[in-house]
Design an enzyme around this catalytic site. Sequence first.
Site, PDB file in Angstrom:
ATOM      1  N   ASP A 148      11.110  46.689   4.653  1.00  0.00           N
ATOM      2  CA  ASP A 148      11.321  47.735   5.666  1.00  0.00           C
ATOM      3  C   ASP A 148      12.598  47.464   6.438  1.00  0.00           C
ATOM      4  OD1 ASP A 148       9.965  45.452   6.769  1.00  0.00           O
ATOM      5  OD2 ASP A 148       9.580  46.595   8.596  1.00  0.00           O
ATOM      6  N   GLU A 213       7.602  44.366   8.579  1.00  0.00           N
ATOM      7  CA  GLU A 213       8.085  43.232   9.376  1.00  0.00           C
ATOM      8  C   GLU A 213       8.743  43.680  10.667  1.00  0.00           C
ATOM      9  OE1 GLU A 213      10.720  40.045  10.869  1.00  0.00           O
ATOM     10  OE2 GLU A 213      11.306  42.045  10.236  1.00  0.00           O
ATOM     11  N   ASP A 244      15.807  35.599   5.538  1.00  0.00           N
ATOM     12  CA  ASP A 244      15.760  36.781   6.409  1.00  0.00           C
ATOM     13  C   ASP A 244      16.446  36.469   7.736  1.00  0.00           C
ATOM     14  OD1 ASP A 244      15.135  39.250   7.496  1.00  0.00           O
ATOM     15  OD2 ASP A 244      13.096  38.676   8.057  1.00  0.00           O
ATOM     16  N   HIS A 277      11.450  71.648  34.958  1.00  0.00           N
ATOM     17  CA  HIS A 277      12.802  72.080  35.360  1.00  0.00           C
ATOM     18  C   HIS A 277      13.136  71.396  36.692  1.00  0.00           C
ATOM     19  CE1 HIS A 277      16.088  74.538  36.688  1.00  0.00           C
ATOM     20  NE2 HIS A 277      15.957  75.443  35.713  1.00  0.00           N
ATOM     21  N   ARG A 393      11.842  37.284  24.132  1.00  0.00           N
ATOM     22  CA  ARG A 393      11.870  36.359  22.985  1.00  0.00           C
ATOM     23  C   ARG A 393      11.210  35.065  23.449  1.00  0.00           C
ATOM     24  NH1 ARG A 393      13.108  38.918  18.065  1.00  0.00           N
ATOM     25  NH2 ARG A 393      14.281  40.736  18.687  1.00  0.00           N
ATOM     26  N   HIS A 494      20.252  45.402  12.391  1.00  0.00           N
ATOM     27  CA  HIS A 494      19.645  46.263  13.420  1.00  0.00           C
ATOM     28  C   HIS A 494      20.663  47.159  14.105  1.00  0.00           C
ATOM     29  CE1 HIS A 494      15.735  43.759  14.160  1.00  0.00           C
ATOM     30  NE2 HIS A 494      16.147  43.672  12.905  1.00  0.00           N
TER      31      HIS A 494
HETATM   32  N1  LIG Z   1      15.230  39.693  10.374  1.00  0.00           N
HETATM   33  C1  LIG Z   1      14.149  39.429  11.217  1.00  0.00           C
HETATM   34  C2  LIG Z   1      14.018  40.466  12.293  1.00  0.00           C
HETATM   35  O1  LIG Z   1      14.916  41.250  12.491  1.00  0.00           O
HETATM   36  N2  LIG Z   1      12.884  40.482  12.957  1.00  0.00           N
HETATM   37  C3  LIG Z   1      12.596  41.393  14.016  1.00  0.00           C
HETATM   38  C4  LIG Z   1      11.108  41.387  14.175  1.00  0.00           C
HETATM   39  C5  LIG Z   1      10.547  42.371  15.139  1.00  0.00           C
HETATM   40  C6  LIG Z   1      10.973  43.602  15.421  1.00  0.00           C
HETATM   41  N3  LIG Z   1      10.075  44.123  16.332  1.00  0.00           N
HETATM   42  C7  LIG Z   1       9.185  43.233  16.536  1.00  0.00           C
HETATM   43  N4  LIG Z   1       9.461  42.179  15.813  1.00  0.00           N
HETATM   44  C8  LIG Z   1      13.297  40.934  15.281  1.00  0.00           C
HETATM   45  O2  LIG Z   1      13.607  41.815  16.108  1.00  0.00           O
HETATM   46  O3  LIG Z   1      13.550  39.740  15.475  1.00  0.00           O
HETATM   47 ZN   LIG Z   2      14.558  40.846   8.673  1.00  0.00          ZN
HETATM   48 ZN   LIG Z   3      15.276  42.860  11.279  1.00  0.00          ZN
END
Ligand SMILES: NCC(=O)N[C@@H](Cc1c[nH]cn1)C(=O)O
Ligand SMILES: [Zn+2]
Ligand SMILES: [Zn+2]
Length: 524
Positions: A148, A213, A244, A277, A393, A494
């Site tokens: 994905d 993922e 990844d 509005h 994070r 991303h």
């Molecule tokens: N390549 C790993 C990655 O991009 N992981 C995502 C996982 C994610 C996205 N939304 C929730 N978890 C990341 O953003 O790290």
């Molecule tokens: Zn990834």
């Molecule tokens: Zn990713």
Amino acid sequence: MTLINTLFRYSHFRLTANRVSSIAINNLKAQHKSYSIDLKKDQVKMASEKLLPQIFKFVDQNVDSYKKLLKEAVAIPSVSCDVTYRDDCIRMVHWMQDKLKEVGATSELRDVGFQTIDGKEVKLPPVLVGVLGNDSKKNTICIYGHLDVQPALKSDGWETEPFELQERNGKLYGRGSTDDKGPVLGWLHAINAYKGVGEELPVNLKFVFECMEESGSEGLDALLIEQLKPEGFFNTVDYVCISDNYWLGTTKPCITYGLRGISYYFLEVECAKMDLHSGVYGGTVHEAMSDLIYLMDQLVDKDGKILISGIYDSVAPLTENEKKLYTTIDFDPEAYRKSIGADKLAQNGVKEQLLMHRWRYPSLSLHGIEGAAFQPGAKTVIPGKVIGKFSIRLVPNQEPEEIEQLVFDYINKKWKERGSPNKMRITAQSGRAWTENPDHPHYQAAARATKLIYQTDPDMSREGGSIPVTITLQEASGKNVLLLPMGAGDDMAHSQNEKINVRNYIEGIKLFAAYLYEVGKLPK
Ligand SMILES: NCC(=O)N[C@@H](Cc1c[nH]cn1)C(=O)O
Ligand SMILES: [Zn+2]
Ligand SMILES: [Zn+2]
């Protein structure tokens, strides 16, 4: 207020039929023939010194077909976070199953149940599990990857259509090129290269490819926990490898032994049952957007310090030994700053501090607001309901349940202080941080493979991003887990104009082949 703590655990899945597989990737068939014609059944094993150079030559001869396959994969818009693309996600998994079959792997699609979206049950894409080789004398590697991608629209600022792979200046641009379709295909090509030179794989392989993922790997944890049990599909696994993530910079390869976790929040405020509005209703309602902006502004200060009480309390303390590790890492803050076009970096741009704040301290990011009038133009509505999205994070020792509770308590307190009559609701999804022992022979094997390809020792890195399933694979298998990145630090996963360098893609395929060879040599 309702607090829904939706951790990444779902338990509905069932077994589906076994699919038997055959020959190699279609568009490489021609090359296969020319190799296999000369092969005799009793042919002695190719001397190891000759094997990898032969494989590398084969890879160099097949560059065009590797690009072609990546183009096919990128063309499937398998966006997991938007249910309107759910059929494409399912199509992507089936496409990959066909490709596994072509390299000779046996595979199965595992049903992992449903996802609840706005009170509706939506079917999750199946998880693809596969196996190639069953020689009890060989090591077995479990390879995980995801099919994905994050959403992408040309209007976001892409130079070309995101789902049409385009080559420019040695770079292959397209959504998923580096995250994670390029690396996933890299494994297929590496396997195929062994076949192409008529050599057996030095290891057995077990595959797990998912298509959720980027949306928290829903359904996968339960499947893996079950299948890593003694009687499960993955019971023979000796090592786990995931490609990844990315190098830290653009020239030096890395092997990665840590990831941050993630705790993702949806903060909803509702003031009316529809948009209003602002000329007609402005001044007569308590606006949801003002409440939401107020709450979101309480989360983090301008220097990135998280304002939620107690959030840093459980962060693993920094030891003198760990501190030293950051000094030797090859990372150029100025090149990094320039590559993202920022005027000034946080942490005063100090290398060690930047690395620590990417890898070992939590960070809070505000991602967006659903329901806000974000499209161009002077729209004059008061949104009736808005959903603010932010995430933290997570780092070692921060437990998702503990962090979620701190966030919920803090938001509740701030909401009370605000004294708004509107409705507020917060929900969360979380996954833990992961670290591994980088002194393990598995890491040494990957380092030898990397040095062979790139003629330099890799940096042992950590990563600020998250791959929710990594810790599950580690804990449920009890085996060493390693992240072997293919792409470069400026690939912009991303983001707009995501790419993978042709060099990283092609040398990455060789790296994977060399890694399989090196793990094949580890004692069983
Ligand atoms: N390549 C790993 C990655 O991009 N992981 C995502 C996982 C994610 C996205 N939304 C929730 N978890 C990341 O953003 O790290
Ligand atoms: Zn990834
Ligand atoms: Zn990713």
